[in-house]
Design a protein around this motif. Structure first.
Motif, mmCIF file in Angstrom:
data_model
loop_
_atom_site.group_PDB
_atom_site.id
_atom_site.type_symbol
_atom_site.label_atom_id
_atom_site.label_comp_id
_atom_site.label_asym_id
_atom_site.label_seq_id
_atom_site.Cartn_x
_atom_site.Cartn_y
_atom_site.Cartn_z
ATOM 1 N N ALA A 144 1.760 32.168 61.597
ATOM 2 C CA ALA A 144 2.467 32.186 62.883
ATOM 3 C C ALA A 144 3.765 31.380 62.795
ATOM 4 O O ALA A 144 4.813 31.797 63.316
ATOM 5 N N ARG A 145 3.716 30.237 62.134
ATOM 6 C CA ARG A 145 4.925 29.422 61.963
ATOM 7 C C ARG A 145 5.939 30.149 61.074
ATOM 8 O O ARG A 145 7.148 30.099 61.316
ATOM 9 N N TYR A 146 5.430 30.821 60.053
ATOM 10 C CA TYR A 146 6.298 31.564 59.130
ATOM 11 C C TYR A 146 7.061 32.664 59.874
ATOM 12 O O TYR A 146 8.274 32.830 59.697
ATOM 13 N N LYS A 147 6.349 33.415 60.722
ATOM 14 C CA LYS A 147 6.995 34.496 61.469
ATOM 15 C C LYS A 147 8.107 33.958 62.354
ATOM 16 O O LYS A 147 9.179 34.575 62.480
ATOM 17 N N ALA A 148 7.841 32.822 62.998
ATOM 18 C CA ALA A 148 8.853 32.242 63.879
ATOM 19 C C ALA A 148 10.063 31.761 63.091
ATOM 20 O O ALA A 148 11.198 31.806 63.578
ATOM 21 N N ALA A 149 9.833 31.312 61.847
ATOM 22 C CA ALA A 149 10.927 30.757 61.047
ATOM 23 C C ALA A 149 11.782 31.850 60.407
ATOM 24 O O ALA A 149 13.018 31.785 60.425
ATOM 25 N N CYS A 150 11.139 32.891 59.850
ATOM 26 C CA CYS A 150 11.918 33.908 59.127
ATOM 27 C C CYS A 150 12.449 35.000 60.051
ATOM 28 O O CYS A 150 13.447 35.646 59.749
ATOM 29 N N ARG A 151 11.748 35.251 61.170
ATOM 30 C CA ARG A 151 12.159 36.187 62.220
ATOM 31 C C ARG A 151 12.106 37.656 61.822
ATOM 32 O O ARG A 151 12.256 38.522 62.679
ATOM 33 N N ASN A 152 11.912 37.950 60.548
ATOM 34 C CA ASN A 152 11.895 39.350 60.130
ATOM 35 C C ASN A 152 10.970 39.488 58.930
ATOM 36 O O ASN A 152 11.372 39.282 57.784
ATOM 37 N N THR A 153 9.707 39.844 59.200
ATOM 38 C CA THR A 153 8.744 39.954 58.101
ATOM 39 C C THR A 153 8.894 41.259 57.330
ATOM 40 O O THR A 153 8.235 41.440 56.305
ATOM 41 N N THR A 154 9.740 42.165 57.814
ATOM 42 C CA THR A 154 10.034 43.369 57.025
ATOM 43 C C THR A 154 10.958 43.019 55.866
ATOM 44 O O THR A 154 10.766 43.471 54.730
ATOM 45 N N GLN A 155 11.960 42.197 56.151
ATOM 46 C CA GLN A 155 12.857 41.749 55.086
ATOM 47 C C GLN A 155 12.210 40.668 54.225
ATOM 48 O O GLN A 155 12.466 40.596 53.016
ATOM 49 N N TYR A 156 11.371 39.843 54.860
ATOM 50 C CA TYR A 156 10.720 38.747 54.142
ATOM 51 C C TYR A 156 9.197 38.905 54.247
ATOM 52 O O TYR A 156 8.522 38.125 54.917
ATOM 53 N N PRO A 157 8.636 39.934 53.615
ATOM 54 C CA PRO A 157 7.183 40.164 53.717
ATOM 55 C C PRO A 157 6.423 38.975 53.122
ATOM 56 O O PRO A 157 6.641 38.625 51.956
ATOM 57 N N PRO A 158 5.543 38.345 53.876
ATOM 58 C CA PRO A 158 5.011 37.034 53.483
ATOM 59 C C PRO A 158 4.184 37.031 52.206
ATOM 60 O O PRO A 158 4.260 36.084 51.415
ATOM 61 N N PHE A 159 3.355 38.061 51.982
ATOM 62 C CA PHE A 159 2.413 38.028 50.866
ATOM 63 C C PHE A 159 2.838 38.942 49.710
ATOM 64 O O PHE A 159 2.028 39.281 48.859
ATOM 65 N N ASN A 160 4.116 39.304 49.679
ATOM 66 C CA ASN A 160 4.609 40.218 48.650
ATOM 67 C C ASN A 160 4.793 39.476 47.327
ATOM 68 O O ASN A 160 5.403 38.411 47.267
ATOM 69 N N TYR A 161 4.254 40.073 46.263
ATOM 70 C CA TYR A 161 4.417 39.503 44.922
ATOM 71 C C TYR A 161 4.915 40.629 44.013
ATOM 72 O O TYR A 161 4.151 41.514 43.625
ATOM 73 N N ASP A 162 6.217 40.604 43.745
ATOM 74 C CA ASP A 162 6.850 41.630 42.907
ATOM 75 C C ASP A 162 6.532 43.038 43.403
ATOM 76 O O ASP A 162 6.266 43.958 42.618
ATOM 77 N N GLY A 163 6.516 43.202 44.733
ATOM 78 C CA GLY A 163 6.331 44.527 45.314
ATOM 79 C C GLY A 163 4.915 44.852 45.735
ATOM 80 O O GLY A 163 4.679 45.890 46.355
ATOM 81 N N ASN A 164 3.956 43.988 45.410
ATOM 82 C CA ASN A 164 2.559 44.218 45.781
ATOM 83 C C ASN A 164 2.055 43.070 46.671
ATOM 84 O O ASN A 164 2.624 41.975 46.671
ATOM 85 N N ILE A 165 0.978 43.347 47.409
ATOM 86 C CA ILE A 165 0.354 42.305 48.222
ATOM 87 C C ILE A 165 -0.498 41.418 47.317
ATOM 88 O O ILE A 165 -1.304 41.913 46.520
ATOM 89 N N LEU A 166 -0.328 40.104 47.461
ATOM 90 C CA LEU A 166 -1.116 39.162 46.674
ATOM 91 C C LEU A 166 -1.936 38.295 47.630
ATOM 92 O O LEU A 166 -1.404 37.441 48.329
ATOM 93 N N LEU A 167 -3.240 38.555 47.649
ATOM 94 C CA LEU A 167 -4.172 37.762 48.458
ATOM 95 C C LEU A 167 -5.485 37.645 47.695
ATOM 96 O O LEU A 167 -5.932 38.617 47.069
ATOM 97 N N PRO A 168 -6.127 36.493 47.728
ATOM 98 C CA PRO A 168 -7.423 36.343 47.045
ATOM 99 C C PRO A 168 -8.529 37.047 47.822
ATOM 100 O O PRO A 168 -8.362 37.451 48.978
ATOM 101 N N ASP A 169 -9.691 37.183 47.191
ATOM 102 C CA ASP A 169 -10.852 37.766 47.867
ATOM 103 C C ASP A 169 -11.199 36.947 49.105
ATOM 104 O O ASP A 169 -11.101 35.717 49.110
ATOM 105 N N GLY A 170 -11.614 37.647 50.144
ATOM 106 C CA GLY A 170 -11.975 36.965 51.388
ATOM 107 C C GLY A 170 -10.832 36.871 52.372
ATOM 108 O O GLY A 170 -11.022 36.397 53.501
ATOM 109 N N CYS A 171 -9.634 37.282 51.960
ATOM 110 C CA CYS A 171 -8.471 37.254 52.847
ATOM 111 C C CYS A 171 -7.894 38.661 52.962
ATOM 112 O O CYS A 171 -8.032 39.481 52.054
ATOM 113 N N SER A 172 -7.247 38.919 54.088
ATOM 114 C CA SER A 172 -6.590 40.210 54.268
ATOM 115 C C SER A 172 -5.370 40.019 55.156
ATOM 116 O O SER A 172 -5.254 39.037 55.895
#
Length: 477
Positions: free
Chosen positions: A329-357
């Motif tokens: 929530a804090r990240y969204k307020a700070a960057c203002r545009n999660t399309t340009q700054y997708p939070p969990f993007n790692y070299d074009g893919n989503i990077l999240l450990p098991d148990g998270c989505s």
């Protein structure tokens, strides 16, 4: 006698029967007497017991008489039950009646015999007694889950009925239980004996019996409530604590298990009694010098069906930060545009450990990463920094990589904590024109990566070939 009787009178005429010339002249006179009779009566009486009730009979004059109850043991003759010389006019029989115990009317008979005790006439006095009545109500019929939740039982029955009441074992009656009804409104109190330990209602009947009449009133005790404010806590690696709020129906006993704690995390109390307000339960954790650890506790009502679990997670030792929905929530307020700054993007893919989505802007779960203590002094291209992290073996650990943009943001907002968490952590370079690399592709352009300036927290991006960006490697825990 009840039957007709007759007699004869013989009349002779002419010469005497002793004379030779007697002709046998004679006649008979037949005399018939009508049979005696007794006429009874009928009467209706109220359902209550009553004394000295009277009803009448009329019998042929001049006869002895006797009265007897032939039907209805609830009728008792009093006063004269026999006599001599009936008058031919109405004569009374006196009797007492008992209360009618039934909700149905009933009838009885008194038989009066006059004259001969075998063949004399009889008459019947019919006594009809009205039905008794009973009404019962209770308020309230739904009681609170707490102990001593009270209500009132109201009843009204025909006067003189024997009275009893039964109730479920979770209720207590208050007041004096009468032996009989009095024909007026009467009351008894009732209350719950204990708090309801379960979430489901307790059902039962209060049964009132007056005479042979039975009435039931359905009552219930509401299920209790029990809540715990959080199901999961995240604690820093240092010696610290976290709280949950426990709230339950007043009087509910509850326990925490395991009481002695586990993995260095211990509850502040192992049992308590709910009071209807929020109670604070604290989980204390010692400093974690190892990997991420957790402990799961069960908070349950003793002998009841309420049970909640709380999982307490503590960050790994060394330098670490946690990524969770609050940080997002804090990240969204700070960057203002999660399309340009997708939070969990790692070299074009989503990077999240098991148990998270992460789906449609919503994150579930949380995870913790370890942050490099050291600091590469000079900037380099994105590719060079990838190689640098892949070859890093700080504290003899492998698996280092470039952080995603939200991970880099987590490091930025916790930079003071990171620097001061353990000894020998290098400070961050806070030049306003350079910033730190992240692995997040900017706006879908794979030739550019997002970055954050640690001097002011600004978001920016640049080509991966630019060699003026810094790096702080991270690894999953």
């Amino acid at each position: 006698m009840a039957s007709e009787r007759s007699g004869k009178i013989t009349v002779s005429a002419g010469a005497s029967i002793a004379e030779i010339g007697y002709t046998g002249l004679k006649e008979e006179i037949v005399v018939k007497q009508v049979g005696s009779k007794v006429e009874g009566s009928s009467m209706e009486v109220n359902p209550e017991a009553a004394n000295n009730q009277t009803s009448s009979f009329v019998a042929t004059s001049g006869l002895d008489w006797v009265a007897k109850v032939t039907e209805g043991d609830w009728i008792t003759l009093v006063g004269a039950t026999s006599g001599s010389q009936t008058t031919g006019k109405a004569q009374n029989v006196t009797f007492n009646i008992a209360v009618n115990p039934s909700s149905s009317a009933r009838s009885g008979e008194i038989v009066v015999r006059a004259g001969d005790e075998i063949g004399g006439p009889t008459g019947t006095i019919k006594v009809n007694q009205k039905a008794s009545a009973l009404t019962v109500s209770a308020s309230p019929t739904t009681l609170a889950a707490t102990k001593d939740a009270a209500g009132t039982l109201s009843f009204k029955g025909t006067s003189g009925l024997s009275f009893s009441v039964t109730k479920p074992d979770w209720l207590t009656l208050t007041g004096t239980i009468p032996e009989t009804t009095n024909g007026n409104d009467q009351n008894l109190g009732y209350k719950t004996s204990e708090v309801n330990l379960n979430s489901t209602d307790i059902l039962g009947d209060i049964t009132v019996t007056a005479g042979n009449i039975e009435k039931k009133v359905a009552v219930k005790q509401s299920g209790s409530t029990f809540t715990v404010s959080e199901t999961e806590l995240s604690l820093e690696r240092t010696a610290t604590s976290g709280n949950v709020k426990v709230k339950g129906t007043n009087g509910l006993p509850w326990t925490v298990s395991p009481a002695g704690g586990i993995n260095g995390i211990t509850p502040s109390i192992d049992s308590s009694i709910a009071n209807g307000s929020e109670l604070i339960l604290t989980f204390n954790a010692t400093e974690n010098t190892g990997s991420v650890r957790s402990a799961t506790f069960t908070i349950a009502v003793t002998n009841g069906d309420h049970s909640k679990t709380v999982k307490v997670n503590q960050a790994a030792g060394g330098v670490s930060v946690t990524i969770d929905p609050n940080l997002l929530a804090r990240y969204k307020a700070a960057c203002r545009n999660t399309t340009q700054y997708p939070p969990f993007n790692y070299d074009g893919n989503i990077l999240l450990p098991d148990g998270c989505s992460y789906d449609e802007g919503v994150m579930t779960g949380f995870y913790t990463i370890q942050v490099q203590k050291g600091q590469k002094a000079e900037g380099a291209t994105y590719e060079n920094m990838q190689t640098y992290c892949a070859n890093l073996d700080e504290e003899n650990l492998s698996g280092w990589r470039i952080p995603t943009e939200i991970e880099l943001y987590a490091i930025y907002v916790n930079k003071d904590i990171v620097v001061n968490s353990v000894s020998d952590v290098k400070p961050f370079i806070e030049e306003s024109v350079l910033g730190y690399w992240s692995s997040t592709v900017w706006s879908g352009d794979n030739t550019r990566r997002c970055r954050i300036y640690f001097g002011n927290g600004g978001f920016d991006y640049g080509p991966i070939t630019y060699n003026g960006r810094y790096i702080r490697c991270v690894r999953n825990l």
